[in-house]
Design a protein around this motif. Structure first.
Motif, PDB file in Angstrom:
ATOM      1  N   GLY A  46      62.787  14.969  35.702  1.00  0.00           N
ATOM      2  CA  GLY A  46      63.638  15.513  36.739  1.00  0.00           C
ATOM      3  C   GLY A  46      63.281  17.089  36.990  1.00  0.00           C
ATOM      4  N   TYR A  85      72.438   8.615  45.400  1.00  0.00           N
ATOM      5  CA  TYR A  85      71.796   9.297  44.153  1.00  0.00           C
ATOM      6  C   TYR A  85      72.701  10.277  43.557  1.00  0.00           C
ATOM      7  CZ  TYR A  85      68.032   6.203  45.712  1.00  0.00           C
ATOM      8  OH  TYR A  85      67.084   5.444  46.286  1.00  0.00           O
ATOM      9  N   GLU A 140      66.354  15.547  33.554  1.00  0.00           N
ATOM     10  CA  GLU A 140      66.172  14.012  33.056  1.00  0.00           C
ATOM     11  C   GLU A 140      65.720  13.058  34.273  1.00  0.00           C
ATOM     12  OE1 GLU A 140      70.677  11.878  33.470  1.00  0.00           O
ATOM     13  OE2 GLU A 140      70.094  13.033  31.793  1.00  0.00           O
ATOM     14  N   LYS A 141      65.034  11.981  33.943  1.00  0.00           N
ATOM     15  CA  LYS A 141      64.258  11.295  34.829  1.00  0.00           C
ATOM     16  C   LYS A 141      65.149  10.525  35.630  1.00  0.00           C
ATOM     17  CE  LYS A 141      62.254   7.209  32.212  1.00  0.00           C
ATOM     18  NZ  LYS A 141      61.211   6.904  32.012  1.00  0.00           N
ATOM     19  N   ASN A 142      64.831  10.319  37.039  1.00  0.00           N
ATOM     20  CA  ASN A 142      65.766   9.283  37.779  1.00  0.00           C
ATOM     21  C   ASN A 142      64.613   8.680  38.657  1.00  0.00           C
ATOM     22  OD1 ASN A 142      67.002   7.984  39.576  1.00  0.00           O
ATOM     23  ND2 ASN A 142      68.816   9.310  39.673  1.00  0.00           N
ATOM     24  N   GLU A 143      64.031   7.596  38.160  1.00  0.00           N
ATOM     25  CA  GLU A 143      62.868   7.174  38.876  1.00  0.00           C
ATOM     26  C   GLU A 143      63.205   6.569  40.515  1.00  0.00           C
ATOM     27  OE1 GLU A 143      61.105   4.238  36.466  1.00  0.00           O
ATOM     28  OE2 GLU A 143      59.951   5.911  34.987  1.00  0.00           O
ATOM     29  N   GLY A 144      64.442   6.127  40.525  1.00  0.00           N
ATOM     30  CA  GLY A 144      64.833   5.654  41.690  1.00  0.00           C
ATOM     31  C   GLY A 144      64.891   6.720  42.681  1.00  0.00           C
ATOM     32  N   LEU A 145      65.372   7.760  42.343  1.00  0.00           N
ATOM     33  CA  LEU A 145      65.621   8.939  43.243  1.00  0.00           C
ATOM     34  C   LEU A 145      64.357   9.851  43.651  1.00  0.00           C
ATOM     35  CD1 LEU A 145      67.089  11.054  44.785  1.00  0.00           C
ATOM     36  CD2 LEU A 145      67.462  12.513  42.781  1.00  0.00           C
ATOM     37  N   TYR A 172      60.541  18.799  41.473  1.00  0.00           N
ATOM     38  CA  TYR A 172      61.163  17.626  40.952  1.00  0.00           C
ATOM     39  C   TYR A 172      60.410  16.520  40.521  1.00  0.00           C
ATOM     40  CZ  TYR A 172      64.772  13.966  40.656  1.00  0.00           C
ATOM     41  OH  TYR A 172      65.585  12.966  39.833  1.00  0.00           O
ATOM     42  N   GLU A 187      69.470  17.992  37.581  1.00  0.00           N
ATOM     43  CA  GLU A 187      69.271  17.217  36.139  1.00  0.00           C
ATOM     44  C   GLU A 187      67.924  17.494  35.717  1.00  0.00           C
ATOM     45  OE1 GLU A 187      71.682  16.436  34.191  1.00  0.00           O
ATOM     46  OE2 GLU A 187      72.955  16.886  35.990  1.00  0.00           O
ATOM     47  N   GLU A 233      59.029  13.103  38.050  1.00  0.00           N
ATOM     48  CA  GLU A 233      59.139  11.552  38.034  1.00  0.00           C
ATOM     49  C   GLU A 233      59.727  11.451  36.684  1.00  0.00           C
ATOM     50  OE1 GLU A 233      57.014   7.224  39.034  1.00  0.00           O
ATOM     51  OE2 GLU A 233      55.859   8.991  38.498  1.00  0.00           O
TER      52      GLU A 233
END
Length: 239
Positions: free
Chosen positions: A30, A146, A110-115, A25, A108, A27
């Protein structure tokens, strides 16, 4: 195209005779899978597999092509070096369990910086904490935010929680309604963070029953979710 990407290792799989496929995973993108060619062929290559233990935090210089399924790693180094996560048998059982969960639920590309930050910081907390027997319970509960099915907390004075709808209710609505000890623990965990988790005192049986409830909650809200194979090991270690 070469680029750097902070990554957390989710799983690794032997491919052909000497190769590994490592799922991470990342940064920036994803979920990304990397092909490590010939890494099992020589002692030098084999020594590099230490980087790819479950939930290792890495900085990867990658060769990434958007239209490919598998990508390549040019250079790798630790982004954070764990002190105890892979050597403490209790922590390592949690790590294997959570890695299996994350590998299952994170899809996913695609990025999810919070997760990414949540997972990274939580693992560093676990690495440095001495009282952690309930860590995985709070981690899974916070992960639901998330994934899109965090329990609704606005009416938590109600006496029931509906696993199917994800909301607190005033009445018992059948097989999906949670009450009693599991409800009390759910409310308590919704109101704390990792730094106050050590104040939660429960028995091994309560922990196991609450975890089973949480996993059922995941099953109800994620079509492809499967109970982790490592669940029995986790229960045995913390029994």
């Amino acid at each position: 195209m070469l680029s750097k990407n902070n990554s957390i290792v989710l799983s690794k799989l032997k491919y052909r005779e000497y190769d590994l496929i490592v799922k991470c995973y990342t940064e920036q993108r994803g979920v990304v899978s990397y092909l490590l060619k010939g890494v099992l062929k020589s002692k030098k290559g084999l020594s590099k597999t230490v980087y790819y233990q479950a939930l290792s935090q890495l900085q990867i210089e990658e060769s990434y092509k958007p239209n490919q399924t598998l990508h390549y790693i040019k250079e790798v180094k630790f982004n954070y070096i764990y002190k105890s996560l892979h050597t403490n048998i209790y922590k390592s059982s949690i790590v294997l369990f959570l890695a299996e969960i994350l590998s299952n639920v994170l899809k996913e590309e695609e990025k999810n910086e919070g997760l990414f930050e949540f997972i990274s910081v939580a693992l560093q907390y676990l690495d440095n904490e001495d009282q952690f027997t309930n860590f995985h319970l709070l981690f899974l509960l916070k992960l639901t935010r998330y994934l899109g099915f965090q329990p609704e907390n606005l009416e938590n004075e109600y006496g029931y929680f509906n696993l199917e709808s994800g909301i607190f209710e005033a009445t018992n609505n059948g097989i999906y309604s949670v009450s009693g000890v599991n409800l009390t623990l759910l409310k308590r965990l919704l109101g704390i963070n990792f730094d106050t988790l050590k104040t939660l005192k429960i028995t091994a049986m309560q922990r196991q029953e609450f975890l089973n409830m949480l996993l059922y909650y995941f099953e109800l809200h994620l079509d492809s979710f499967k109970k982790p194979k490592s669940l029995q090991v986790l229960n045995d270690v913390f029994h």
